[in-house]
Design a protein around this motif. Structure first.
Motif, PDB file in Angstrom:
ATOM      1  N   PHE A   5      -3.262   4.519   6.196  1.00  0.00           N
ATOM      2  CA  PHE A   5      -2.714   3.421   6.985  1.00  0.00           C
ATOM      3  C   PHE A   5      -3.258   3.463   8.410  1.00  0.00           C
ATOM      4  N   GLY A  12       2.941  -3.276  12.887  1.00  0.00           N
ATOM      5  CA  GLY A  12       2.664  -3.265  11.460  1.00  0.00           C
ATOM      6  C   GLY A  12       1.534  -2.311  11.130  1.00  0.00           C
ATOM      7  N   ALA A  13       1.149  -2.317   9.863  1.00  0.00           N
ATOM      8  CA  ALA A  13       0.139  -1.370   9.397  1.00  0.00           C
ATOM      9  C   ALA A  13      -0.687  -1.997   8.296  1.00  0.00           C
ATOM     10  N   LEU A 136       1.006  -4.997   6.358  1.00  0.00           N
ATOM     11  CA  LEU A 136       2.466  -4.964   6.387  1.00  0.00           C
ATOM     12  C   LEU A 136       2.983  -5.261   7.780  1.00  0.00           C
ATOM     13  N   SER A 141       6.663  -2.180   6.840  1.00  0.00           N
ATOM     14  CA  SER A 141       6.192  -0.799   7.001  1.00  0.00           C
ATOM     15  C   SER A 141       7.340   0.179   6.885  1.00  0.00           C
ATOM     16  N   TRP A 144       8.258   0.442   3.241  1.00  0.00           N
ATOM     17  CA  TRP A 144       7.258   1.252   2.549  1.00  0.00           C
ATOM     18  C   TRP A 144       7.451   2.739   2.865  1.00  0.00           C
ATOM     19  N   LEU A 196       1.224   6.445   7.716  1.00  0.00           N
ATOM     20  CA  LEU A 196       2.102   5.309   8.005  1.00  0.00           C
ATOM     21  C   LEU A 196       3.058   5.642   9.135  1.00  0.00           C
ATOM     22  N   THR A 199       1.371   5.095  12.387  1.00  0.00           N
ATOM     23  CA  THR A 199       1.220   3.711  12.860  1.00  0.00           C
ATOM     24  C   THR A 199       2.507   3.194  13.497  1.00  0.00           C
TER      25      THR A 199
END
Length: 202
Positions: A5, A12-13, A136, A141, A144, A196, A199
């Motif tokens: 990511f 977002g990512a 995303l 994100s 997720w 992730l 990010t």
């Protein structure tokens, strides 16, 4: 599986996923949904108040994966309690579980569904291209991130991972070990989760 990511401008990512990676994550998310089970409203669709007033279970789940996903709130396996304290902890945990587990299950269910829906939209948009870049929002994100954590907890429970030493042993499993595919998924999801998190940090 090299996908990681990266942050998007404005929040977002994004991550590049090939068709195999999309299929693996989607399959795992579907299995997680099946394990968590349907919500009260799905059990009683004719009663709109059923979910509002439904009480959850008071006993821990029998499945070890579900026990990992929904642990007792008032117990610490690393600090054994006296019989009296243990009984008190079980009572508190049962009461807490009764009023919170349905909501916890609903949240985990929503996160897994968000993963599945975003992957389905990605697959539809990139049909025949062999992969695509998943983008995303900040909210997606977060969903997720929670779902990836749940997936790793579930796989880790199946692999009987309890501490960092267990994780280190996974790297040394021979290729012929039947746990190897699950281990590879566990480690790969950990890499996705870590990038992730990066990010989302300010």
């Amino acid at each position: 599986m090299p996908g990681t990511f990266e942050p998007l401008p404005g929040g977002g990512a994004a991550v590049a996923l090939d068709d195999v990676e999309i299929s693996i994550i989607r399959s795992l998310a579907v299995q997680l949904l099946e394990l968590i089970g349907p919500g009260p409203a799905e059990d009683a669709p004719d009663d709109p108040l059923a979910e509002l007033f439904a009480e959850g279970p008071s006993e821990p789940p029998a499945d070890p994966v579900l026990r990992r996903l929904f642990p007792d709130a008032y117990s610490d396996p690393e600090q054994p309690a006296s019989p009296r304290d243990a009984e008190e902890q079980r009572a508190y945990s049962a009461e807490f579980r009764r009023y919170t587990e349905n909501d916890l299950r609903a949240g985990k269910r929503d996160n897994a569904l968000a993963v599945i829906r975003s992957l389905d939209a990605l697959s539809s948009a990139s049909a025949g291209e062999g992969g695509a870049v998943l983008k995303l929002s900040v909210e997606e994100s977060q969903q997720w991130l929670s779902a990836l954590n749940d997936l790793r907890l579930a796989i880790g429970s199946r692999l009987e991972i309890t501490d960092e030493e267990d994780t280190d042993l996974l790297y040394r499993l021979p290729d012929e070990d039947p746990r190897k595919p699950m281990v590879m998924a566990y480690l790969w999801l950990g890499g996705l989760q870590e990038t992730l998190v990066g990010t989302l940090m300010p």
